[in-house]
Enzyme design. Structure first.
Site, short mmCIF file in Angstrom:
data_model
loop_
_atom_site.label_atom_id
_atom_site.label_comp_id
_atom_site.label_asym_id
_atom_site.label_seq_id
_atom_site.Cartn_x
_atom_site.Cartn_y
_atom_site.Cartn_z
CE1 TYR A 25 -3.29 -2.86 0.72
CE2 TYR A 25 -2.12 -3.34 2.77
CZ TYR A 25 -2.89 -3.67 1.80
OH TYR A 25 -3.68 -4.91 1.96
CG ASP A 254 -11.93 -13.71 5.80
OD1 ASP A 254 -11.02 -14.13 6.33
OD2 ASP A 254 -11.73 -12.81 4.90
CE LYS A 283 -3.64 -10.99 8.03
NZ LYS A 283 -4.93 -10.55 7.33
C1 LIG Z 1 -5.33 -10.41 5.91
C2 LIG Z 1 -6.76 -11.15 5.68
C3 LIG Z 1 -7.17 -11.45 4.64
C4 LIG Z 1 -6.16 -11.58 3.14
O1 LIG Z 1 -4.97 -12.57 3.56
P1 LIG Z 1 -3.67 -12.40 2.50
O2 LIG Z 1 -2.69 -13.55 3.40
O3 LIG Z 1 -2.97 -10.99 3.06
O4 LIG Z 1 -4.08 -12.63 1.36
C5 LIG Z 1 -8.20 -12.05 4.23
N1 LIG Z 1 -9.29 -11.92 5.01
C6 LIG Z 1 -9.05 -11.30 6.35
C7 LIG Z 1 -10.04 -11.28 7.21
C8 LIG Z 1 -7.82 -10.91 6.63
O5 LIG Z 1 -7.27 -10.42 7.86
#
Ligand SMILES: *Cc1c(COP(=O)(O)O)cnc(C)c1O
Length: 446
Positions: A25, A254, A283
């Site tokens: 970014y 998610d 993550k």
């Molecule tokens: C960080 C994140 C993503 C994206 O993951 P990347 O590995 O950066 O592509 C998607 N959803 C949520 C809730 C996140 O915190």
């Protein structure tokens, strides 16, 4: 001359970095300052000039056991020599099998099928694609819109972008190239607060009107992360599950930010006692050692995809199921089980409450929020990330504010005194902020 005297760390080529290497970014013509890191151990980053910083971010919420954990290093070293990568088309291996068994047993009963992708955004792409293909298989291919709430963040690729917050996200930058999805207001009832009667009314109305075109609802359970570190009511989340059941909509959770204990439950959906149809993980999956993500789905979703015209799920990244990443994840998940994450996260939460709550009295602090191993100071206006970053480094901590949020999401293994250093720095910096501080205006987890 003997060579084994004190080594002075070679100076990094910051000039080259600023001229040629993108950072998240940022502008390539007006680069923001970067700090050279040469090593990391436990909760500590070592800068090239020898200074050390306590990490309050666990490297974007991933490094939950701290850096250089011997168990994860050992598992990865072993795997590196055994089989660091092999294509997943027509081939399988024990790290992927072991990991998928673990994920299926850790998550709710409904989730039985695992897609191993390489990053969180791709896990979201996979989840959305699964939902669309599922409804094709159920002869309802008019169900192709995705419903979500404002203030969400789901990643930076195109489909993921389309379900990020429409104001704070990247919709306006890419205009018509981003698929138009359906947005309901963000949940308003804070976590653990008495449920606001009308909180679900808007989204119910949207669903009543448009359910025949809605394939899935995607949301970050309990904690909206990069969209503002908002913690919302478990009752709201449970209400969404009921609405999805009532109107034949798949629920995609998610958990890329919240999974593996961060909010005080192993998965944040457990606060609401619900199950997802499709679940995204990432993550902290590998303990933050290497990129890996997973999308889990139910038998029903997998069956629908098989019944679709394609008959197969149309996705397959080159590094799908990477053995080295799976080995790191297996070691990390073993630590999650052995390390009493629940006690660690509970202790962090208690300490954060004791040390951060007083900041509510500061002039420019709008809200203080704490949930699990997440501590948030919401400021009254947008912050200058670069300037605050420098202040934090000068205080010996690595904390990276975004938008109007100063937050920490430390490793679960953090010590009480390290945590006090972080909260002290947060309060000191928050107290120093004046109304004129301003900076980035769009949302990013940067
Ligand atoms: C960080 C994140 C993503 C994206 O993951 P990347 O590995 O950066 O592509 C998607 N959803 C949520 C809730 C996140 O915190």
């Amino acid at each position: 001359m003997s060579d084994n005297k004190t080594h002075s760390t070679p100076s990094l080529d910051y000039h080259f970095d600023a001229e040629h290497i993108w950072h998240p970014y940022t502008s390539m013509t007006q680069a923001l300052p970067t700090f050279g890191v040469v090593a990391a151990k436990d909760r500590q980053l070592t800068l090239e000039d020898g200074r050390t910083l306590i990490d309050g971010t666990s490297s974007w919420w991933a490094c939950v056991h701290g850096y250089g954990h011997p168990d994860i290093l050992q598992a990865m070293e072993h795997q590196l020599h055994q089989l660091s990568h092999v294509m997943f088309g027509g081939i399988t291996h024990s790290p992927a099998i072991e990991l998928s068994k673990k994920l299926i047993s850790m998550t709710s009963d409904r989730l039985t099928k695992v897609f191993l992708a390489d990053s969180g955004s791709i896990a979201v792409e996979v989840a959305l694609k699964m939902a669309l293909q599922y409804w094709q298989g159920r002869q309802q291919s008019q169900k192709q819109h995705i419903l979500t709430v404002k203030n969400g963040y789901h990643g930076d690729t195109f489909a993921a972008m389309s379900v990020c917050d429409p104001q704070g996200g990247m919709h306006t930058m890419f205009g018509d190239s981003v698929t138009q999805q359906i947005f309901a207001p963000a949940p308003q009832t804070p976590f653990n607060a008495p449920f606001l009667e009308n909180d679900l009314a808007n989204i119910r109305q949207i669903i009543e009107q448009r359910h025949h075109t809605i394939a899935a609802l995607i949301i970050e359970p309990i904690m909206q992360g990069a969209g503002g570190m908002r913690f919302y009511s478990a009752e709201y989340l449970a209400g969404l599950r009921s609405l999805c059941d009532e109107f034949n909509i798949l629920l995609i959770l998610d958990e890329i930010a919240t999974g593996f204990g961060r909010t005080g439950k192993l998965f944040a959906y457990e606060h609401a006692n619900i199950e997802a149809d499709i679940l995204c993980l990432g993550k902290a999956l590998t303990g933050g050692y290497i990129s890996l993500a997973a999308t889990l789905c139910s038998d029903e979703v997998a069956q629908g995809i098989s019944d679709s015209p394609a008959g197969v799920f149309m996705h397959g990244p080159t590094f799908m199921g990477n053995p080295l990443a799976c080995a790191a994840a297996n070691a990390s998940l073993t630590l999650i089980a052995n390390n009493q994450w629940q006690a660690q996260v509970d202790a962090i939460e208690t300490q954060l409450k004791a040390e951060l709550n007083e900041a509510i009295h500061y002039e420019h602090v709008k809200d203080v929020r704490i949930l699990g191993a997440v501590g948030v100071l919401e400021m009254a206006s947008t912050l200058n990330t670069a300037q605050l970053q420098q202040q934090f480094v000068d205080l010996g901590v690595w904390i990276r504010p975004f938008s109007n949020i100063i937050y920490i999401m430390p490793a679960y293994t953090i010590t009480a005194s390290e945590l006090t250093q972080l909260t002290t720095a947060m309060k000191q910096v928050a107290a120093s902020i004046t109304k004129t501080s301003s900076g980035q205006t769009f949302i990013s987890h940067g």
